[in-house]
Motif scaffolding. Structure first.
Motif, mmCIF file in Angstrom:
data_model
loop_
_atom_site.group_PDB
_atom_site.id
_atom_site.type_symbol
_atom_site.label_atom_id
_atom_site.label_comp_id
_atom_site.label_asym_id
_atom_site.label_seq_id
_atom_site.Cartn_x
_atom_site.Cartn_y
_atom_site.Cartn_z
ATOM 1 N N ARG A 4 4.093 5.869 -6.282
ATOM 2 C CA ARG A 4 3.590 5.531 -7.278
ATOM 3 C C ARG A 4 2.415 6.908 -8.106
ATOM 4 O O ARG A 4 2.734 7.176 -8.456
ATOM 5 C CB ARG A 4 3.027 3.984 -7.803
ATOM 6 C CG ARG A 4 2.948 3.994 -9.570
ATOM 7 C CD ARG A 4 2.421 3.083 -9.593
ATOM 8 N NE ARG A 4 1.138 2.384 -8.941
ATOM 9 C CZ ARG A 4 0.078 3.142 -9.746
ATOM 10 N NH1 ARG A 4 0.012 3.669 -10.948
ATOM 11 N NH2 ARG A 4 -1.782 2.466 -8.839
ATOM 12 N N ARG A 5 1.373 6.803 -6.990
ATOM 13 C CA ARG A 5 0.247 7.385 -7.303
ATOM 14 C C ARG A 5 0.384 8.862 -6.919
ATOM 15 O O ARG A 5 -0.042 9.811 -7.858
ATOM 16 C CB ARG A 5 -0.886 6.935 -6.569
ATOM 17 C CG ARG A 5 -1.581 5.584 -6.476
ATOM 18 C CD ARG A 5 -2.864 5.605 -5.714
ATOM 19 N NE ARG A 5 -3.388 3.869 -6.135
ATOM 20 C CZ ARG A 5 -4.337 3.433 -4.801
ATOM 21 N NH1 ARG A 5 -4.348 3.794 -3.587
ATOM 22 N NH2 ARG A 5 -3.862 2.326 -4.753
ATOM 23 N N PRO B 162 -7.614 4.335 -5.721
ATOM 24 C CA PRO B 162 -7.924 2.853 -5.548
ATOM 25 C C PRO B 162 -8.380 2.206 -6.847
ATOM 26 O O PRO B 162 -9.489 3.256 -6.724
ATOM 27 C CB PRO B 162 -7.767 2.387 -3.966
ATOM 28 C CG PRO B 162 -7.984 3.793 -3.231
ATOM 29 C CD PRO B 162 -7.688 4.740 -4.358
ATOM 30 N N ALA C 17 -5.796 -0.313 -13.782
ATOM 31 C CA ALA C 17 -5.308 0.115 -11.686
ATOM 32 C C ALA C 17 -4.985 -1.381 -11.842
ATOM 33 O O ALA C 17 -3.979 -1.756 -11.038
ATOM 34 C CB ALA C 17 -6.278 0.900 -11.399
ATOM 35 N N ILE D 176 3.548 -4.141 -9.562
ATOM 36 C CA ILE D 176 4.339 -4.395 -8.450
ATOM 37 C C ILE D 176 4.524 -5.689 -7.315
ATOM 38 O O ILE D 176 4.557 -5.591 -6.886
ATOM 39 C CB ILE D 176 3.515 -3.244 -7.901
ATOM 40 C CG1 ILE D 176 2.965 -1.584 -8.425
ATOM 41 C CG2 ILE D 176 3.865 -3.154 -6.163
ATOM 42 C CD1 ILE D 176 2.529 -0.752 -8.263
ATOM 43 N N THR D 177 3.000 -6.447 -7.780
ATOM 44 C CA THR D 177 3.105 -7.191 -7.013
ATOM 45 C C THR D 177 4.392 -8.045 -7.000
ATOM 46 O O THR D 177 5.035 -8.970 -6.615
ATOM 47 C CB THR D 177 1.897 -7.936 -7.109
ATOM 48 O OG1 THR D 177 0.990 -6.556 -6.332
ATOM 49 C CG2 THR D 177 1.709 -9.116 -5.717
ATOM 50 N N ASP E 152 0.702 -1.527 -0.027
ATOM 51 C CA ASP E 152 0.052 0.031 0.084
ATOM 52 C C ASP E 152 0.625 1.175 0.028
ATOM 53 O O ASP E 152 0.637 1.840 -0.558
ATOM 54 C CB ASP E 152 -0.961 -0.139 1.206
ATOM 55 C CG ASP E 152 -0.422 -0.474 2.382
ATOM 56 O OD1 ASP E 152 0.804 -0.387 2.204
ATOM 57 O OD2 ASP E 152 -1.232 0.537 3.499
ATOM 58 N N GLU F 32 2.507 1.400 -3.260
ATOM 59 C CA GLU F 32 0.998 2.440 -4.501
ATOM 60 C C GLU F 32 0.494 3.654 -4.284
ATOM 61 O O GLU F 32 0.896 4.743 -5.540
ATOM 62 C CB GLU F 32 -0.627 1.601 -3.843
ATOM 63 C CG GLU F 32 -0.366 0.315 -4.798
ATOM 64 C CD GLU F 32 -0.301 -0.064 -6.598
ATOM 65 O OE1 GLU F 32 -1.346 1.053 -6.393
ATOM 66 O OE2 GLU F 32 -0.981 -1.028 -6.819
ATOM 67 N N ARG F 33 1.527 4.316 -3.197
ATOM 68 C CA ARG F 33 0.705 6.165 -3.008
ATOM 69 C C ARG F 33 2.355 6.353 -3.017
ATOM 70 O O ARG F 33 1.618 7.477 -3.860
ATOM 71 C CB ARG F 33 0.996 5.806 -1.244
ATOM 72 C CG ARG F 33 -0.566 5.648 -0.736
ATOM 73 C CD ARG F 33 -1.048 6.297 0.735
ATOM 74 N NE ARG F 33 -0.167 5.421 2.135
ATOM 75 C CZ ARG F 33 0.333 4.431 2.553
ATOM 76 N NH1 ARG F 33 -1.315 3.481 2.663
ATOM 77 N NH2 ARG F 33 0.957 4.090 3.982
ATOM 78 N N SER G 224 -1.200 -2.312 -13.279
ATOM 79 C CA SER G 224 -0.191 -1.736 -12.123
ATOM 80 C C SER G 224 0.166 -1.933 -10.812
ATOM 81 O O SER G 224 0.754 -2.623 -10.248
ATOM 82 C CB SER G 224 -0.887 0.020 -11.880
ATOM 83 O OG SER G 224 0.483 0.214 -11.142
ATOM 84 N N HIS G 225 -1.688 -2.904 -10.201
ATOM 85 C CA HIS G 225 -1.203 -3.506 -9.046
ATOM 86 C C HIS G 225 -0.166 -5.007 -9.025
ATOM 87 O O HIS G 225 0.446 -5.256 -8.324
ATOM 88 C CB HIS G 225 -2.543 -3.864 -8.317
ATOM 89 C CG HIS G 225 -2.391 -4.047 -7.263
ATOM 90 N ND1 HIS G 225 -2.190 -3.839 -5.729
ATOM 91 C CD2 HIS G 225 -2.890 -5.410 -6.743
ATOM 92 C CE1 HIS G 225 -2.143 -4.414 -4.971
ATOM 93 N NE2 HIS G 225 -2.525 -5.730 -5.525
#
Length: 518
Positions: free
Chosen positions: A54-55, A159, A220, A227-228, A48, A51-52, A223-224
């Motif tokens: 990157r966003r 999100p 989204a 990263i995972t 998380d 993700e923050r 991208s998730h």
């Protein structure tokens, strides 16, 4: 005075040059940071937080682009073409909103700033539609179309659930806005009644907004997932590095004992020389030979795993009478000959090994490799269970089903051969009543160099290649291997593996018998 002024001018020029470089560096970072590969130290953070980060970088790039576009192009063009006050005030409000979101993004994070921007932009678009003196005109339709990009921006910086909320809100505002707003005279010039014009406009705009929501959701998710995946790859790399270090330590420890035993016995023989009696020489030579064989077997095990990985180890499958093979392995099994130091005490213990193998079961396998798998599993059962508990070996013929390659640690599932022909398989199992295997460790147990955390610090020694070699050999013989265990001490583990069946032949063989391993 002239020299002093010149120096001051040079210092001022240097300062200005540094400021320009800093600004250029900042701008370069704004436009390149969102597209740079994530560093390993950042991927180590919780997902998380990644993700923050990157966003926040994406939102900063989007907002700076919007501010630059509005200031350099859109607002000057609107002023030069004498756009009406409502449209111009909407553009200026959007500029102020983007600037405020930049501050919020820097101070409170991308999620708050992104929500503020997305829903603030939707609100500005609605307010323009409500206060537009011309009603539903080309500018209004253009603004509804531009708001479609807001959904895409939501997919980039917010999100996943926010994408659908923003899409539903925007579509829910667009439909009544287009259908109920008075139609401008310029649109009536296109011909047709007003209702058909409104319906066509709604269909086009809503379709584009729905597609934007889907594309934002897809981005989204992708991208998730990326990263995972990158994080898992780094974790796997670190895990393999740790396993390699662990193996080197374990191999060094396992090799040192037999090598030192071999060296000490040879050294004693050298010191005794002609004074050594025949009995002493025989005893010392026997110990040295046993230690040398242990080293050779350990090295052979490690080399076999490498040969199997590159496909250079030859497997010669042939029909084998399973009961005879299992009985021969059990009767001749000696833990001292496995090649793992630390089994001397186990070898002196009497253990009951029971067989439950029907005399009419035949398998297609390499005899030497099948023996190797059975010996490794028996050794594993002896090492991790108490001397007072039995070891059970059983076999059964599975229904005629297909086969497929399965991940390590997973039980087989029903499959069908690609040709449509079903293949009979035989399942062998070796059960002990020891500590058991925790469920979280079952899948990784058959990987290279893996040892359980409890075993690393425990008295049981090993290199972590035995079960991995079993998996490679079983899969090379067209079978699968897995483990069943509740993880509760005393209930033990059952290691199962399958092999292709062969034509059965009627041969009489005993089924159950206790055998001492000493």
């Amino acid at each position: 005075m002239g020299v002093s002024n010149t120096r001051k001018q040079r210092v001022a020029n240097i300062g200005e040059s540094m400021q320009v470089r800093q600004r250029l560096t900042f701008l370069r970072a704004v436009f390149t940071e969102p597209f740079q590969p994530l560093p390993a130290d950042l991927l180590a953070l919780p997902i998380d937080q990644v993700e923050r980060r990157r966003r926040a970088a994406l939102l900063r790039l989007i907002l700076y682009s919007i501010v630059a576009g509005l200031c350099v192009l859109v607002i000057p063009v609107a002023l030069m073409t004498h756009m009406d006050a409502v449209f111009l005030s909407t553009l200026i409000s959007e500029l102020i909103l983007a600037c405020l979101c930049l501050l919020v993004n820097a101070g409170w994070g991308a999620t708050l700033a992104g929500n503020f921007f997305v829903f603030g932009s939707i609100a500005l678009g609605v307010s323009f539609s409500l206060f537009n003196p011309h009603g539903l005109d080309i500018q209004s339709l253009l603004l509804y179309a531009i708001l479609t990009s807001v959904i895409l921006i939501a997919g980039l910086i917010l999100p996943i659930w926010v994408i659908w909320v923003a899409g539903v809100v925007l579509i829910g505002i667009t439909i009544p806005g287009v259908l109920l707003t008075p139609l401008a005279s310029e649109l009536k010039l296109f011909g047709g009644d007003s209702s058909s014009i409104r319906v066509e406009a709604v269909m086009l705009v809503v379709a584009s907004q729905a597609m934007a929501a889907v594309l934002g959701w897809m981005y989204a998710r992708a991208s998730h997932a990326s990263i995972t995946g990158a994080r898992r790859a780094i974790e796997r790399e670190r895990e393999l590095a740790a396993l390699k270090d662990q193996f080197l330590i374990a191999a060094n420890h396992e090799l040192r004992t037999p090598i030192m035993t071999w060296y000490n016995n040879i050294e004693i023989m050298n010191l005794l020389g002609d004074r050594a009696t025949p009995e002493q020489r025989e005893r010392l030579l026997g110990r040295a030979l046993t230690s040398g064989k242990a080293v050779l077997r350990l090295l052979a095990t490690v080399l076999d795993t490498g040969a199997l990985e590159v496909g250079s180890l030859h497997i010669n499958p042939q029909p084998l009478h399973l009961a005879a093979i299992v009985r021969a392995v059990v009767e001749t099994f000696d833990p001292r000959l496995v090649g793992e130091p630390g089994l001397e005490d186990i070898a002196s213990q009497s253990r009951a090994i029971s067989m439950d193998v029907s005399q009419d079961i035949w398998v297609s396998a390499d005899e030497d490799r099948l023996r190797q798998v059975l010996i490794n599993l028996l050794t594993n059962a002896l090492k991790y269970s108490d001397a007072s508990t039995p070891i059970e070996i059983a076999a059964k013929v599975l229904p005629r089903r297909g086969r497929t390659r399965q991940r390590p640690g997973a039980a087989p599932r029903d499959t069908t051969a690609s040709t449509g022909e079903t293949l009979p398989h035989v399942e062998l199992s070796v059960r002990d009543y020891g500590l058991g295997i925790p469920a979280r460790d079952a899948a990784k147990l058959f990987q290279r160099f893996v040892r359980l955390e409890r075993d690393i610090a425990g008295p049981v020694r090993g290199t972590g290649v035995g079960l991995y070699l079993c998996r490679m050999l079983v899969e090379a013989m067209d079978g699968r291997i897995w483990v069943d265990s509740t993880g509760k001490p005393g209930e033990g583990s059952t290691f199962r593996f399958t092999l292709p069946g062969a034509s059965p032949l009627a041969i009489q063989a005993p089924t159950t018998m206790p055998i001492a391993t000493s």
